[in-house]
Design a protein around this motif. Structure first.
Motif, PDB file in Angstrom:
ATOM      1  N   ASP A   1      -1.237   2.273   0.563  1.00  0.00           N
ATOM      2  CA  ASP A   1      -2.438   1.484   0.288  1.00  0.00           C
ATOM      3  C   ASP A   1      -3.226   1.997  -0.896  1.00  0.00           C
ATOM      4  O   ASP A   1      -3.987   1.272  -1.503  1.00  0.00           O
ATOM      5  CB  ASP A   1      -3.365   1.468   1.507  1.00  0.00           C
ATOM      6  CG  ASP A   1      -2.758   0.672   2.657  1.00  0.00           C
ATOM      7  OD1 ASP A   1      -1.954  -0.226   2.366  1.00  0.00           O
ATOM      8  OD2 ASP A   1      -3.084   0.972   3.820  1.00  0.00           O
TER       9      ASP A   1
ATOM     10  N   TRP B   1      -5.547  -8.708  -2.746  1.00  0.00           N
ATOM     11  CA  TRP B   1      -5.530  -8.048  -1.439  1.00  0.00           C
ATOM     12  C   TRP B   1      -6.457  -6.841  -1.423  1.00  0.00           C
ATOM     13  O   TRP B   1      -7.215  -6.638  -0.475  1.00  0.00           O
ATOM     14  CB  TRP B   1      -4.100  -7.639  -1.116  1.00  0.00           C
ATOM     15  CG  TRP B   1      -3.943  -6.770   0.098  1.00  0.00           C
ATOM     16  CD1 TRP B   1      -3.475  -5.491   0.130  1.00  0.00           C
ATOM     17  CD2 TRP B   1      -4.254  -7.100   1.456  1.00  0.00           C
ATOM     18  NE1 TRP B   1      -3.473  -4.993   1.412  1.00  0.00           N
ATOM     19  CE2 TRP B   1      -3.948  -5.973   2.252  1.00  0.00           C
ATOM     20  CE3 TRP B   1      -4.769  -8.233   2.072  1.00  0.00           C
ATOM     21  CZ2 TRP B   1      -4.148  -5.949   3.624  1.00  0.00           C
ATOM     22  CZ3 TRP B   1      -4.957  -8.210   3.451  1.00  0.00           C
ATOM     23  CH2 TRP B   1      -4.646  -7.081   4.211  1.00  0.00           C
ATOM     24  N   ARG B   2      -6.438  -6.054  -2.487  1.00  0.00           N
ATOM     25  CA  ARG B   2      -7.284  -4.862  -2.537  1.00  0.00           C
ATOM     26  C   ARG B   2      -8.758  -5.253  -2.624  1.00  0.00           C
ATOM     27  O   ARG B   2      -9.610  -4.581  -2.060  1.00  0.00           O
ATOM     28  CB  ARG B   2      -6.881  -3.975  -3.718  1.00  0.00           C
ATOM     29  CG  ARG B   2      -5.478  -3.389  -3.553  1.00  0.00           C
ATOM     30  CD  ARG B   2      -5.144  -2.426  -4.684  1.00  0.00           C
ATOM     31  NE  ARG B   2      -6.008  -1.248  -4.621  1.00  0.00           N
ATOM     32  CZ  ARG B   2      -5.841  -0.231  -3.790  1.00  0.00           C
ATOM     33  NH1 ARG B   2      -4.850  -0.247  -2.923  1.00  0.00           N
ATOM     34  NH2 ARG B   2      -6.653   0.799  -3.813  1.00  0.00           N
TER      35      ARG B   2
ATOM     36  N   ARG C   1      -9.915  -6.303   0.799  1.00  0.00           N
ATOM     37  CA  ARG C   1     -10.098  -5.134   1.665  1.00  0.00           C
ATOM     38  C   ARG C   1     -11.277  -4.270   1.237  1.00  0.00           C
ATOM     39  O   ARG C   1     -11.587  -3.266   1.880  1.00  0.00           O
ATOM     40  CB  ARG C   1      -8.827  -4.286   1.668  1.00  0.00           C
ATOM     41  CG  ARG C   1      -7.629  -4.972   2.313  1.00  0.00           C
ATOM     42  CD  ARG C   1      -6.495  -4.000   2.480  1.00  0.00           C
ATOM     43  NE  ARG C   1      -6.865  -2.919   3.379  1.00  0.00           N
ATOM     44  CZ  ARG C   1      -6.147  -1.797   3.516  1.00  0.00           C
ATOM     45  NH1 ARG C   1      -5.058  -1.617   2.803  1.00  0.00           N
ATOM     46  NH2 ARG C   1      -6.528  -0.855   4.347  1.00  0.00           N
TER      47      ARG C   1
END
Length: 339
Positions: free
Chosen positions: A309, A114-115, A118
């Protein structure tokens, strides 16, 4: 007196033979248990180097050493006593505990994906440049992940020697804990220092040595980056497999049976390499289960009030400008951490 002494010596010899036989049994059982856990050992070896990917060269081995000692403590002081107690009195608890660990591994793997999606790539300063606190965070994260992988290793080993007596199980699992930790972190240390070996070879007079050295220096960052990807996939694979087997053991057989029947069909349909393809199918299904569960866990964690986050673990493992995988400059250049 002479006969009594001879009798005593004969008894001592018999006890020594019995002890030697017991040690042989422990060694043989530990070998079987270690071999049974080999798959997770490979995963552990693949996962760990990503925690020193990009740190300053003079901090690589100290960090690996800290993680290795943390791994020993995980196995001997935490996992081993709990596993022995549970296997003796509450064996039904082992599966749910392992499934919690599998969920955590799946979460870790899915969060890394996910990171990256992003755009949160690891390009910050190495841990030694950021400071001791960042390095402490990095080591703590590695030890937490090791706890799950070590638990899986030790429980697999425990299952292999479940028929042994309590003290025999204790001795066997102690041997497994030490042997596996030495193997895993010995290999990790070799991997992360290989670029330094290349730098040394690149500065020698022999043309062959220089070529090998340059190949190592230029190639190891790519190898470590690939290992980082393998480590992420391994988290999803191992976590998903724990969950897949766990739900079957808890009585929900549908998903496991579907995968198992698929394996059998593939193995029967393709002579020769059917077994390997069936293993690949199981691995793919386990990774997909891990990805789905991990994605749900990531979504939940980021929706909860305490979710966030910005993960501090990302900063310590970034590249310093102009360095390779271990803070090493190109052949002939200077190490940025030596100034």
């Amino acid at each position: 007196m002479s006969a009594g002494l001879l009798g005593l010596l004969d008894d001592i010899a018999a006890i020594a033979k019995l002890a030697a036989a017991s040690l042989d049994d422990v060694g043989a059982a530990a070998g079987r248990a270690t071999a049974k856990a080999a798959g997770v050992v490979v995963d552990d070896t693949a996962v760990t180097p990503q925690y020193v990917h990009g740190v300053a060269a003079d901090r690589e081995l100290p960090i690996v050493k800290k993680i290795a000692w943390g791994s020993i403590r995980n196995k001997v002081l935490v996992i081993l006593p709990i596993a022995l107690v549970l296997s003796e009195w509450l064996p039904w608890l082992l599966t749910p505990i392992l499934m919690l660990g599998g969920t955590y591994l799946a979460f870790e793997g899915a969060e890394k994906i996910w990171r990256r999606v992003r755009g949160h790539t690891d390009h910050e300063k190495p841990a030694a440049a950021v400071g001791p606190e960042a390095e402490k965070t990095l080591v703590a994260g590695a030890i937490r992940t090791d706890l799950i992988l070590s638990a899986e290793i030790m429980v697999i080993a425990l299952d292999e020697v479940a028929d042994e007596g309590f003290w025999a199980r204790l001795a066997i699992l102690l041997v497994v804990a030490v042997v596996i930790t030495v193997i895993v972190y010995g290999v990790v240390a070799l991997i992360v220092k290989m670029d330094d070996v290349g730098l040394s070879l690149a500065q020698r007079e022999s043309e062959v040595a220089r070529r090998v050295g340059r190949a190592l220096v230029t190639g190891m960052p790519k190898v470590l980056a690939a290992i980082s990807v393998v480590g992420t996939v391994a988290m999803l694979w191992v976590g998903g497999h724990i969950l897949l087997v766990g739900v079957d053991e808890l009585g929900w057989h549908g998903l496991y049976d579907l995968v198992h029947h698929g394996e059998e069909a593939i193995a029967a349909a393709v002579p020769g390499i059917g077994g390997f393809l069936a293993w690949c199918f199981n691995t793919l299904c386990s990774a997909l289960v891990g990805l789905v569960v991990g994605a749900v866990a990531v979504a939940v964690m980021h929706l909860l009030p305490f979710g966030h986050d910005d993960d501090p673990r990302d900063e310590p493992v970034g590249h310093a400008a102009g360095t390779g995988a271990g803070g090493t400059a190109a052949p002939g250049g200077d190490r940025p951490d030596e100034h």
